[in-house]
Design an enzyme around this catalytic site. Structure first.
Site, PDB file in Angstrom:
ATOM      1  N   LYS A  22       0.536  -0.947   0.087  1.00  8.84           N
ATOM      2  CA  LYS A  22      -0.007  -0.551  -0.211  1.00  8.84           C
ATOM      3  C   LYS A  22       0.827   1.204  -0.148  1.00  8.84           C
ATOM      4  CE  LYS A  22      -2.391   1.754   3.881  1.00  8.84           C
ATOM      5  NZ  LYS A  22      -1.530   3.488   3.652  1.00  8.84           N
ATOM      6  N   ASN A  23       1.804   1.102   1.007  1.00 11.17           N
ATOM      7  CA  ASN A  23       2.498   2.560   1.247  1.00 11.17           C
ATOM      8  C   ASN A  23       3.466   2.994  -0.193  1.00 11.17           C
ATOM      9  OD1 ASN A  23       1.271   3.042   3.481  1.00 11.17           O
ATOM     10  ND2 ASN A  23       3.282   2.283   4.970  1.00 11.17           N
ATOM     11  N   ARG A  92      -6.277  10.208   3.799  1.00 11.67           N
ATOM     12  CA  ARG A  92      -5.328  11.190   4.934  1.00 11.67           C
ATOM     13  C   ARG A  92      -3.853  11.891   3.555  1.00 11.67           C
ATOM     14  NH1 ARG A  92      -7.875  14.514   7.168  1.00 11.67           N
ATOM     15  NH2 ARG A  92      -9.796  13.579   8.193  1.00 11.67           N
ATOM     16  N   CYS A 116      -6.812  13.032  12.774  1.00  2.00           N
ATOM     17  CA  CYS A 116      -6.940  11.341  11.905  1.00  2.00           C
ATOM     18  C   CYS A 116      -6.936   9.819  13.049  1.00  2.00           C
ATOM     19  CB  CYS A 116      -5.543  10.860  10.619  1.00  2.00           C
ATOM     20  SG  CYS A 116      -4.664  10.310  11.002  1.00  2.00           S
ATOM     21  N   ARG A 121      -1.885  15.048  12.458  1.00  7.42           N
ATOM     22  CA  ARG A 121      -0.873  14.619  11.370  1.00  7.42           C
ATOM     23  C   ARG A 121      -0.871  15.677  10.328  1.00  7.42           C
ATOM     24  NH1 ARG A 121      -2.189   8.137   9.376  1.00  7.42           N
ATOM     25  NH2 ARG A 121       0.277   7.934   8.258  1.00  7.42           N
ATOM     26  N   ILE A 123       1.029  18.574   8.215  1.00  8.90           N
ATOM     27  CA  ILE A 123       2.246  18.121   7.352  1.00  8.90           C
ATOM     28  C   ILE A 123       3.003  19.733   7.175  1.00  8.90           C
ATOM     29  CG2 ILE A 123       0.083  17.235   5.376  1.00  8.90           C
ATOM     30  CD1 ILE A 123      -1.105  19.841   4.273  1.00  8.90           C
ATOM     31  N   ASP A 124       3.437  20.572   8.485  1.00 10.05           N
ATOM     32  CA  ASP A 124       3.931  21.101   8.043  1.00 10.05           C
ATOM     33  C   ASP A 124       5.278  20.974   7.300  1.00 10.05           C
ATOM     34  OD1 ASP A 124       4.475  19.703  10.191  1.00 10.05           O
ATOM     35  OD2 ASP A 124       5.556  20.635  11.075  1.00 10.05           O
ATOM     36  N   ASP A 304       3.342   1.038  12.272  1.00  8.87           N
ATOM     37  CA  ASP A 304       2.637   0.017  11.750  1.00  8.87           C
ATOM     38  C   ASP A 304       3.116  -1.229  11.905  1.00  8.87           C
ATOM     39  OD1 ASP A 304       1.819   2.085  10.279  1.00  8.87           O
ATOM     40  OD2 ASP A 304       2.820   1.470   8.145  1.00  8.87           O
ATOM     41  N   ARG A 396      -8.690  -1.205   4.256  1.00  8.91           N
ATOM     42  CA  ARG A 396      -7.545   0.524   3.113  1.00  8.91           C
ATOM     43  C   ARG A 396      -6.328  -0.576   3.246  1.00  8.91           C
ATOM     44  NH1 ARG A 396      -6.946   4.054   6.724  1.00  8.91           N
ATOM     45  NH2 ARG A 396      -5.396   4.831   5.553  1.00  8.91           N
TER      46      ARG A 396
HETATM   47  C1  UD1 Z   1       3.878   6.764   6.648  1.00 11.34           C
HETATM   48  C2  UD1 Z   1       3.286   5.941   6.125  1.00 11.34           C
HETATM   49  C3  UD1 Z   1       2.708   5.351   7.415  1.00 11.34           C
HETATM   50  C4  UD1 Z   1       3.377   5.059   9.156  1.00 11.34           C
HETATM   51  C5  UD1 Z   1       4.722   6.387   8.567  1.00 11.34           C
HETATM   52  C6  UD1 Z   1       5.702   5.973   9.543  1.00 11.34           C
HETATM   53  C7  UD1 Z   1       1.720   5.973   4.105  1.00 11.34           C
HETATM   54  C8  UD1 Z   1       0.650   6.520   2.793  1.00 11.34           C
HETATM   55  N1  UD1 Z   1       2.273   6.235   5.585  1.00 11.34           N
HETATM   56  O1  UD1 Z   1       2.882   7.979   6.826  1.00 11.34           O
HETATM   57  O2  UD1 Z   1       1.851   4.193   7.054  1.00 11.34           O
HETATM   58  O3  UD1 Z   1       3.154   4.302   9.913  1.00 11.34           O
HETATM   59  O4  UD1 Z   1       5.135   6.866   7.608  1.00 11.34           O
HETATM   60  O5  UD1 Z   1       6.437   4.785   8.971  1.00 11.34           O
HETATM   61  O6  UD1 Z   1       3.161   6.111   3.274  1.00 11.34           O
HETATM   62  N2  UD1 Z   1       5.641  14.586  10.944  1.00 11.34           N
HETATM   63  C9  UD1 Z   1       5.630  15.790  10.846  1.00 11.34           C
HETATM   64  N3  UD1 Z   1       5.027  17.313  10.281  1.00 11.34           N
HETATM   65  C10 UD1 Z   1       4.257  16.391   8.946  1.00 11.34           C
HETATM   66  C11 UD1 Z   1       5.038  15.219   8.193  1.00 11.34           C
HETATM   67  C12 UD1 Z   1       4.643  14.161   9.577  1.00 11.34           C
HETATM   68  O7  UD1 Z   1       5.444  16.397  12.288  1.00 11.34           O
HETATM   69  O8  UD1 Z   1       5.066  17.613   8.134  1.00 11.34           O
HETATM   70  C13 UD1 Z   1       5.108  13.718  11.727  1.00 11.34           C
HETATM   71  C14 UD1 Z   1       4.212  12.726  12.199  1.00 11.34           C
HETATM   72  O9  UD1 Z   1       2.998  13.581  13.090  1.00 11.34           O
HETATM   73  C15 UD1 Z   1       4.522  11.308  12.660  1.00 11.34           C
HETATM   74  C16 UD1 Z   1       6.483  11.584  12.222  1.00 11.34           C
HETATM   75  O10 UD1 Z   1       6.957  12.670  11.459  1.00 11.34           O
HETATM   76  O11 UD1 Z   1       5.043  11.864  14.698  1.00 11.34           O
HETATM   77  C17 UD1 Z   1       6.196  10.708  11.400  1.00 11.34           C
HETATM   78  O12 UD1 Z   1       5.290  10.389  10.162  1.00 11.34           O
HETATM   79  P1  UD1 Z   1       5.319  10.693   8.565  1.00 11.34           P
HETATM   80  O13 UD1 Z   1       7.210   9.335   8.298  1.00 11.34           O
HETATM   81  O14 UD1 Z   1       5.310  11.638   7.975  1.00 11.34           O
HETATM   82  O15 UD1 Z   1       4.246   9.093   8.503  1.00 11.34           O
HETATM   83  P2  UD1 Z   1       3.543   9.487   6.663  1.00 11.34           P
HETATM   84  O16 UD1 Z   1       4.077   9.916   5.629  1.00 11.34           O
HETATM   85  O17 UD1 Z   1       2.303  10.330   7.320  1.00 11.34           O
END
Ligand code: UD1
Length: 420
Positions: A22-23, A92, A116, A121, A123-124, A304, A396
């Site tokens: 999926k990822n 998301r 979520c 979560r 996206i900064d 995960d 999902r």
């Molecule tokens: C991806 C995976 C998800 C997995 C996660 C961590 C996909 C579709 N999803 O999620 O299954 O659990 O990696 O291995 O690939 N963060 C911020 N700001 C940001 C982005 C992230 O503070 O702009 C923080 C998040 O809140 C979290 C950490 O960074 O605490 C890691 O998140 P991230 O690696 O971004 O996870 P995803 O890409 O959302």
């Protein structure tokens, strides 16, 4: 309403091929927006998240066709750079479209993804990376409006976020000049995205390390790619055998991507043998507790896999400590597994699992994808019948969870339940 009905407490025996990841497939589908020709993706798993992603591509004016596991995407002439709110709400991770749509069309609009089931979560980091490449980003009434012609730049992520790394890569491929991403995430899915982008003619190097360098601005052509097996689905099936006992073989998996998970299971008493693209697990004796498991970015123990491994260790003799370092609300399965007789105490990011001799079947509710899979794993190791509702969360990420587990010898069915 559909439910998983499980007759637990039976040892497993069988083998199963693991679905595509999926990822991997989600960012690769987003990457097809950058190609001016047809992309063919094989081994795409039959997931609701994949369907939503294809809906986004259709909405953008791309030609999309799906036959079994093969998907064709033709983004020769994308017409719409606005991702509607209803598609953003369904998934998301659709924020991954921001970079490629902006890069290809000079403008992208989507709804701000809120909290979520795993907690906030943000996206900064995605937005900061795009701003470094010259994007102007405005937030208006909950909508993000991004525009600008992108040019290469030096992006330093304050945290090695998977999604932000992918978004930055996808934008940088379209940006003229050199982009360097420092403190990039090192997950195998990033390496696979690099491989796909190279197939399309992009110049990307360094994925798998913390520095990725991209020479961007070249138009990309179409290409073909086969999605790699899902390491988290594999971790789920290993945990299922660990919990229920017996033996099982997983086909088409890369054991190197699973080494932290298999190390924990071996420490608990499972016998694990890895072949070139398969893993065999056998569980003869009751399991024992293991040293603390701390979730961390790859190559650390994957967040995960935390819930499914926790489910596997509920009956292990002794106490196992879990420390969840990646997401705030990732213990939502704990209350539900406790209804099956598990003894788990949570304080903040720490969960202590005290092994119990038996789990008992119960009606439980999935509230998120991997937590839901953990309930199924626990149900396989529990005596009697377990009924897991909230299957939409689980579907999902698992194309045919019941079918795959039946191939491993489990008694589990996905059923429609009539609510009166
Ligand atoms: C991806 C995976 C998800 C997995 C996660 C961590 C996909 C579709 N999803 O999620 O299954 O659990 O990696 O291995 O690939 N963060 C911020 N700001 C940001 C982005 C992230 O503070 O702009 C923080 C998040 O809140 C979290 C950490 O960074 O605490 C890691 O998140 P991230 O690696 O971004 O996870 P995803 O890409 O959302």
């Amino acid at each position: 309403m559909s439910v998983f009905r499980i007759q637990g407490g039976q040892r497993l025996s069988g083998s199963v091929a693991v679905q595509g990841a999926k990822n991997s497939v989600l960012p690769i589908l987003a990457a097809t927006v950058l190609a001016r020709g047809e992309c063919v993706l094989r081994n795409c798993p039959p997931l609701t998240d994949v369907e939503y992603t294809l809906d986004i591509l259709r909405h953008m004016g791309c030609g999309v066709k799906r036959e079994g596991g093969t998907v064709w995407v033709d983004a020769s002439v994308p017409t719409d750079c606005v991702i509607p709110d209803e598609l953003m709400r369904e998934m998301r991770s659709s924020v991954i479209f921001l970079g490629p749509v902006l890069g290809r069309m000079g403008r992208a609009e989507l709804t701000y993804p809120g909290g979520c089931e795993l907690g906030p979560r943000p996206i900064d980091l995605h937005l900061a990376a795009l701003r470094t490449l010259g994007a102007e980003i405005e937030e208006r009434n909950g909508r993000l409006i991004c525009q600008g012609e992108l040019t290469g730049g030096s992006i330093t992520l304050s945290l090695a976020s998977v999604g932000a790394t992918e978004n930055a890569m996808l934008a940088a491929v379209a940006a003229k000049g050199t982009t360097t991403i420092t403190n990039a995430a090192r997950e195998p899915e990033i390496v696979e995205l690099q491989e796909f982008l190279r197939t399309l003619g992009a110049d990307v190097r360094g994925a798998g390390s913390s520095v990725i360098v991209i020479e961007g601005g070249k138009p990309l052509h179409g290409g073909e790619h086969t999605i790699r097996p899902d390491r988290i689905v594999a971790a789920t099936y290993l945990s299922a055998v660990a919990c229920a006992g017996g033996e099982g073989e997983l086909l088409g998996v890369d054991w190197r991507q699973l080494s932290t998970v298999t190390a924990a299971l071996v420490e608990a008493g499972c016998q694990v043998e890895s072949g070139s693209d398969s893993i065999h697990i056998a569980v003869q004796e009751p399991l024992g507790a293991v040293r603390p498991l701390r979730t961390a970015p790859y190559p650390g123990f994957p967040t995960d896999a935390q819930a499914v491994v926790m489910a596997a260790l509920c009956k292990a003799q002794g106490a196992t400590v879990f420390v969840e370092n990646m997401f705030e609300s990732r213990y939502r399965h704990v209350d539900e597994i406790s209804r099956m007789g598990a003894d788990i105490r949570v304080e903040g990011r720490v969960a202590v699992v005290c092994g119990v001799p038996r789990l008992f079947g119960a009606r439980v509710q999935a509230t998120d994808l991997r937590g839901g899979a953990a309930l199924v794993v626990a149900g396989l190791g529990a005596e009697g019948e377990t009924v897991v509702s909230g299957t939409r969360h689980i579907r999902r990420g698992y194309g045919d969870l019941a079918g795959d587990l039946r191939a491993l010898g489990a008694k589990i069915w996905l059923e429609e339940e009539i609510v009166i």
